[in-house]
Structures are given as structure tokens and as C-alpha cells.
Design a protein around this motif. Sequence first.
Motif, short mmCIF file in Angstrom:
data_model
loop_
_atom_site.label_atom_id
_atom_site.label_comp_id
_atom_site.label_asym_id
_atom_site.label_seq_id
_atom_site.Cartn_x
_atom_site.Cartn_y
_atom_site.Cartn_z
N SER A 195 0.83 -1.22 0.00
CA SER A 195 0.00 0.00 0.00
C SER A 195 0.86 1.27 0.00
O SER A 195 0.44 2.30 -0.51
N ALA A 200 -2.66 -2.46 -4.25
CA ALA A 200 -3.60 -3.19 -3.38
C ALA A 200 -3.36 -4.68 -3.56
O ALA A 200 -3.17 -5.17 -4.68
N THR A 202 -4.53 -8.56 -3.46
CA THR A 202 -5.69 -9.48 -3.47
C THR A 202 -5.17 -10.91 -3.51
O THR A 202 -4.71 -11.38 -4.56
N LEU A 224 -7.19 4.47 -3.75
CA LEU A 224 -8.33 4.02 -2.94
C LEU A 224 -8.27 2.53 -2.63
O LEU A 224 -8.48 2.09 -1.50
N LYS A 225 -7.92 1.77 -3.69
CA LYS A 225 -7.79 0.30 -3.51
C LYS A 225 -6.69 0.01 -2.50
O LYS A 225 -6.79 -0.88 -1.67
N GLU A 228 -7.87 0.53 1.02
CA GLU A 228 -8.69 -0.61 1.50
C GLU A 228 -7.79 -1.78 1.89
O GLU A 228 -7.98 -2.42 2.93
N SER A 229 -6.79 -2.03 1.05
CA SER A 229 -5.90 -3.16 1.30
C SER A 229 -5.03 -2.90 2.53
O SER A 229 -4.77 -3.81 3.33
N THR A 231 -5.96 -1.13 5.10
CA THR A 231 -6.85 -1.31 6.25
C THR A 231 -7.01 -2.80 6.58
O THR A 231 -6.96 -3.21 7.73
N GLN A 232 -7.17 -3.57 5.52
CA GLN A 232 -7.33 -5.03 5.69
C GLN A 232 -6.05 -5.68 6.25
O GLN A 232 -6.10 -6.73 6.86
N ASP A 250 -12.94 -6.07 13.91
CA ASP A 250 -13.20 -5.27 12.72
C ASP A 250 -13.68 -3.89 13.11
O ASP A 250 -13.41 -2.91 12.44
N GLY A 274 -8.60 -10.12 5.52
CA GLY A 274 -9.44 -10.50 4.37
C GLY A 274 -9.31 -11.98 4.04
O GLY A 274 -8.82 -12.78 4.83
#
Length: 380
Positions: A195, A200, A202, A224-225, A228-229, A231-232, A250, A274
Motif C-alpha cells: 500500500s 492493493a 488481493t 483508494l484500492k 482498503e488493502s 486497512t485489511q 473489525d 481478508g
Amino acid sequence: MIMRNNYIKEGLARIGNEERIFYNPHMKMCRDISSLWVGTLPKIENLLDGFCASGIRGIRYRLENTNIEYIHHVDRSSRAITNLKKNLRLNKLNQKMNKCYAEDINRFMLTNIDYDYVELDPFGTPNPFLDCMLQNGPDNSKIKYISITATDTAVLCGAHHRACIKNYSSKPLDNEFCHENGMRILLGAIGRAASKYEWALTPQFCFSHRHYMKVLARLDRGALKALESATQSQKYLQYCPHCMFHEFLDKGFAKKSCPQCKKEIEYAGPLWGGRFADEKVADDMLRVLQLREEFMDSKKLRPFIEMIKNEAQGPRLYYDTHELASRYKVPVAKLIDIVDELRENNYFASRTHFKNVAIRTDAPINIILEAMKKRGKKLH
Ligand SMILES: C[S@@+](CC[C@H](N)C(=O)[O-])C[C@H]1O[C@@H](n2cnc3c(N)ncnc32)[C@H](O)[C@@H]1O
Ligand SMILES: [Zn+2]
């Protein structure tokens, strides 16, 4: 693996049986699954076989797949590279399409071209190589697929607690679900590294086997992606060593005592919150496997991939049924019977590849114990 006098055969590749070149037959399944994954991907222009040693991985990827244009094999040992060149000739591979470099991998990744697929197969932890991988190439814009091995499982699984804090900045747990926890610590470290450079993470198909953990994952660019990644990648979980209660944090704040038994509670993290596998990727790999039954052991690989496909759709973490039986003095039941009983009561339930006596379920502990009492046999 088939051993002839002067060479070793694995998958479609052959490599010279050289004494001083690293080759571990116990990693065959890791290479099988990685090669299957390569077979599910679109065209790969440039693949980096980092830490190539004998070249067995890169050579297998090349011979078993038709979607790779260039492979660059890198190992800092010049002896390994001399041997690799012999192995390329043994497999009738062209040295223009399969180039070899005796260099340090970090320096190489920073200064060479952009790769769309990077393989990192080091001794121990891959953490010191993530930053250069993520800054790979002059444009640093192409990397899409990463295949990363970690063999420091004792560290990730909490047997060397302080080493995990030092190497991964994460607190492990040496408990019954330490393998999934370890995998999540590894994924969290990769996700946090990614990040920073707007990538990001996956996970596509990640697993733990024998002494290693394997991450097969996709990277996608975008602020943005990446957020999110990130945060995960920074989740925590709480675990009660007294009653086996566990939960991911969470939202909300950490609890000081166990909500179930009120005793002191432990935590682990930061780690990946995730998913660690994608069932569609697993299906694609199973389809590729069907075409490779002549040279891959599908009796071993198919059930392993199917198990991960099933559990990937379930909740995070699992319960060790033997540990439950001994702690709560309930009968041990066959896993398949507990799974059936829980499913009949509309809970998610599956086995997990992380541990052969464990079940992954969203049922609370008291319901699992009921299922074990109903379906189990008293130990003599
Ligand atoms: C675990 S082995 C690789 C196994 C190989 N990929 C296979 O499938 O058989 C690690 C290899 O990394 C090489 N190596 C260690 N540190 C390195 C570095 N910093 N840069 C490049 N190669 C390195 C070693 O010489 C060794 O051959
Ligand atoms: Zn408790």
C-alpha cells in the motif's frame, strides 16, 4: 520427483543432479500448485524467477505453460547460474527467452525492467525483498502477479515470538490456529508494504504446507484500492487461551477480558483480515489440472485445492476439535459428522487445510460442543 543417475525429473522438467546446488524435493507440491496458477493467468510478458537456484521453478513454468514470453532467472550464486545454463540446455530451452543473471535480487529488481510476474523463493522470510519488488523497474507500473514463499514458519506461527515482532512487526500466537494466524501475519506484511507504493493486495490462492507458506496474489494500482488493502492488512484478533473464544476486531475496541469466560484475553496482529483464497481461482486451477494429469499427481493435488476452495468461503479462523474435546470433556467426533451436523443447523462448516483435526465454522463454541456430543463417541 523421479531420480535418474544423472538427473532429477519433476513435472515436465529435468535438472542435473548436482550435489552443491539447492534442490528440495519437499517443495514439489508448492511448484506444482504455482505452475497450475501460472496456467490460469493471461499472457505474461516478463516473468522474474527470483532465487532460482537450479532453475527448476522457472523451467517448469516455461515447459508446463504456453502464456509466458520472457523468463529472467536470478540467483546471486554464480555456481547456481552456471548450473542453470546446463539445465536450460538439458530442457532444450532457448537462452534468449530464458535469460540468467548472477546478481543480488534486490539490486536486480530495482535496476532491471518491469516484470508483470515476480517469483520470490528465498531461504526464510521474504520480508527484506518486498520493498524492492514493489519498486521494480523504471516505470514501476507493471507488476501484477506475485508468488512468494516463506519458510520461516516457526517465526510466523509464534514458536519464535520475538523474532516475529522483529521481522514482521506483528504479534503471533503459538496456539491451535497458529498456521492461519501465521499466514495472515505474512499477508499483512505484504499488504502493508504494497500500500505504501499504491498497490492493493488481493490473495488468489494462499496455503500452508509442510515447512512453508505460499502466497499467490494479484496487485492492483490505485490510491483508494491501496487504502482498503492497507486497512485489511492492519487487523487484530483476540483469543482466549482459557475457553478458546476468538474474534477479529473489525470495529470497536479491544476487550480486556474474555466475553465468554471473563478471564484474561490475548491478542495477535497486525495481520490480514481478508480472504486468503478465491474459489473461482481454485476452479480455474482445477480445470488446468485436468489437462495435466499425465505429469501431475492429481489424486493428491485435487483434494487439497478443493479443500482450500471450500474453506475460503467460510469465516476466519477455525477450532481444533481435539482441543475442544479435551478442554470441555466432550466426545471426539468424526470431522465429517460434525460438519454435517452444523450444516444441518444452517451454519457454515468445512474442514481446513491448515489443520487436519480442525473445523472452520461460524457456529459458536456451545453449538459445536452440542454437535460433538450428539455425533461423537466417548474415548475409552
Ligand atoms: C530456497 S533456494 C531457491 C529454490 C528454488 N527456487 C527452487 O525452487 O528449487 C534460495 C536461493 O536463493 C539464492 N539467494 C540467496 N540470497 C540471495 C539474494 N540476496 N539474491 C539472489 N539470490 C539469493 C541462493 O543462492 C539459493 O540458490
Ligand atoms: Zn474465555
